[in-house]
Design a protein around this motif. Sequence first.
Motif, PDB file in Angstrom:
ATOM      1  N   THR A  76       0.803  -1.221   0.000  1.00  0.00           N
ATOM      2  CA  THR A  76       0.000   0.000   0.000  1.00  0.00           C
ATOM      3  C   THR A  76       0.841   1.277   0.000  1.00  0.00           C
ATOM      4  O   THR A  76       0.369   2.327  -0.433  1.00  0.00           O
ATOM      5  CB  THR A  76      -0.938   0.030   1.235  1.00  0.00           C
ATOM      6  N   ASP A  77       2.072   1.187   0.470  1.00  0.00           N
ATOM      7  CA  ASP A  77       2.922   2.385   0.511  1.00  0.00           C
ATOM      8  C   ASP A  77       3.520   2.727  -0.849  1.00  0.00           C
ATOM      9  O   ASP A  77       3.832   3.887  -1.125  1.00  0.00           O
ATOM     10  CB  ASP A  77       4.060   2.208   1.522  1.00  0.00           C
ATOM     11  N   SER A  78       3.695   1.714  -1.691  1.00  0.00           N
ATOM     12  CA  SER A  78       4.268   1.949  -3.017  1.00  0.00           C
ATOM     13  C   SER A  78       3.242   2.611  -3.931  1.00  0.00           C
ATOM     14  O   SER A  78       2.037   2.604  -3.655  1.00  0.00           O
ATOM     15  CB  SER A  78       4.738   0.634  -3.636  1.00  0.00           C
ATOM     16  N   SER A  79       3.721   3.146  -5.021  1.00  0.00           N
ATOM     17  CA  SER A  79       2.838   3.803  -5.979  1.00  0.00           C
ATOM     18  C   SER A  79       2.018   2.785  -6.767  1.00  0.00           C
ATOM     19  O   SER A  79       0.826   2.986  -7.018  1.00  0.00           O
ATOM     20  CB  SER A  79       3.671   4.664  -6.939  1.00  0.00           C
ATOM     21  N   LEU A  80       2.667   1.680  -7.137  1.00  0.00           N
ATOM     22  CA  LEU A  80       2.025   0.663  -7.974  1.00  0.00           C
ATOM     23  C   LEU A  80       2.431  -0.732  -7.522  1.00  0.00           C
ATOM     24  O   LEU A  80       3.482  -0.915  -6.922  1.00  0.00           O
ATOM     25  CB  LEU A  80       2.463   0.811  -9.442  1.00  0.00           C
ATOM     26  N   VAL A  81       1.584  -1.695  -7.850  1.00  0.00           N
ATOM     27  CA  VAL A  81       1.924  -3.103  -7.655  1.00  0.00           C
ATOM     28  C   VAL A  81       1.802  -3.818  -9.007  1.00  0.00           C
ATOM     29  O   VAL A  81       0.748  -3.756  -9.639  1.00  0.00           O
ATOM     30  CB  VAL A  81       1.002  -3.788  -6.631  1.00  0.00           C
ATOM     31  N   PHE A  82       2.893  -4.428  -9.446  1.00  0.00           N
ATOM     32  CA  PHE A  82       2.879  -5.251 -10.650  1.00  0.00           C
ATOM     33  C   PHE A  82       2.618  -6.694 -10.231  1.00  0.00           C
ATOM     34  O   PHE A  82       3.353  -7.243  -9.396  1.00  0.00           O
ATOM     35  CB  PHE A  82       4.220  -5.185 -11.376  1.00  0.00           C
ATOM     36  N   VAL A  83       1.593  -7.311 -10.790  1.00  0.00           N
ATOM     37  CA  VAL A  83       1.304  -8.720 -10.536  1.00  0.00           C
ATOM     38  C   VAL A  83       1.499  -9.482 -11.843  1.00  0.00           C
ATOM     39  O   VAL A  83       0.793  -9.250 -12.827  1.00  0.00           O
ATOM     40  CB  VAL A  83      -0.136  -8.920 -10.022  1.00  0.00           C
ATOM     41  N   PHE A  84       2.473 -10.388 -11.840  1.00  0.00           N
ATOM     42  CA  PHE A  84       2.759 -11.205 -13.017  1.00  0.00           C
ATOM     43  C   PHE A  84       1.957 -12.495 -12.899  1.00  0.00           C
ATOM     44  O   PHE A  84       2.058 -13.213 -11.897  1.00  0.00           O
ATOM     45  CB  PHE A  84       4.252 -11.526 -13.099  1.00  0.00           C
ATOM     46  N   ALA A  85       1.169 -12.789 -13.916  1.00  0.00           N
ATOM     47  CA  ALA A  85       0.289 -13.956 -13.874  1.00  0.00           C
ATOM     48  C   ALA A  85       0.440 -14.777 -15.155  1.00  0.00           C
ATOM     49  O   ALA A  85       0.199 -14.278 -16.261  1.00  0.00           O
ATOM     50  CB  ALA A  85      -1.163 -13.508 -13.710  1.00  0.00           C
ATOM     51  N   ASN A  86       0.853 -16.015 -14.998  1.00  0.00           N
ATOM     52  CA  ASN A  86       1.024 -16.887 -16.167  1.00  0.00           C
ATOM     53  C   ASN A  86      -0.254 -17.667 -16.460  1.00  0.00           C
ATOM     54  O   ASN A  86      -1.118 -17.818 -15.590  1.00  0.00           O
ATOM     55  CB  ASN A  86       2.188 -17.862 -15.957  1.00  0.00           C
ATOM     56  N   PHE A  87      -0.355 -18.168 -17.694  1.00  0.00           N
ATOM     57  CA  PHE A  87      -1.516 -18.957 -18.067  1.00  0.00           C
ATOM     58  C   PHE A  87      -1.551 -20.256 -17.265  1.00  0.00           C
ATOM     59  O   PHE A  87      -0.523 -20.909 -17.072  1.00  0.00           O
ATOM     60  CB  PHE A  87      -1.477 -19.322 -19.563  1.00  0.00           C
ATOM     61  N   ARG A  88      -2.731 -20.624 -16.800  1.00  0.00           N
ATOM     62  CA  ARG A  88      -2.902 -21.933 -16.154  1.00  0.00           C
ATOM     63  C   ARG A  88      -2.758 -23.045 -17.187  1.00  0.00           C
ATOM     64  O   ARG A  88      -2.158 -24.085 -16.919  1.00  0.00           O
ATOM     65  CB  ARG A  88      -4.282 -22.021 -15.500  1.00  0.00           C
ATOM     66  N   LYS A  89      -3.342 -22.807 -18.350  1.00  0.00           N
ATOM     67  CA  LYS A  89      -3.255 -23.774 -19.453  1.00  0.00           C
ATOM     68  C   LYS A  89      -3.005 -23.002 -20.737  1.00  0.00           C
ATOM     69  O   LYS A  89      -3.708 -22.027 -21.032  1.00  0.00           O
ATOM     70  CB  LYS A  89      -4.548 -24.585 -19.575  1.00  0.00           C
TER      71      LYS A  89
END
Length: 216
Positions: A78-91
Amino acid sequence: MNLEVKTENYIENLYWRYATKKFDKERELSEEDLEKLLESVRLSASSYGLQPYEIFVIKDSETKKKLKEAAWNQPQLTDSSLVFVFANFRKIEESHIDDYLNNIAETRKTTRENLEGMEDMLKNTILSFSEEEQRIWGAKQTYLALGNLLSAAAEFRIDTCPMEGFDNNKFDEILDLKNKNLTSSVIATVGYRSEEDNVQYLEKVRKSKSELYTIL
């Protein structure tokens, strides 16, 4: 262009970066700087160039609060400006490969027929993986993109903190990733360090070159 100076600056910036634990909550990343990061990550290396993942850039404060709870209340969320979430394909589906080949054909002004050899190779290889093998392989690709984010951010003097300490299933639920055929693999918080983060004043600790490298 003085390549020697640019190389020295790059190494200096890598010494400058560290996994920021305390961010300046008052400093927001500009849209211009965000665009530079987005383009840098988009250009990341990936096996076959397929990029079997999507990246979510979280600005919304309420979503960040939910993610923080799913990351054992680590303040960077919450303190950072942004959160990058890397999400790979399940299939990885055949359609993913078709979309990639269509992109190649359009970008390089060629036909799909000219890409038949590549199509056969990709489909015979990737589609032969089990779903678990595909997820592991896809997650590895996200780490290549993460590395590019960290390096590019350092070059632009933007702070980051790569993080694996979060509840993967809760992140997937909050961002509705399962319904998108995705699963979260790794995250990074992005912004600017706080002057109160004492880690920035410590010497960087890494293995020596003689310990790290074997040159044959």
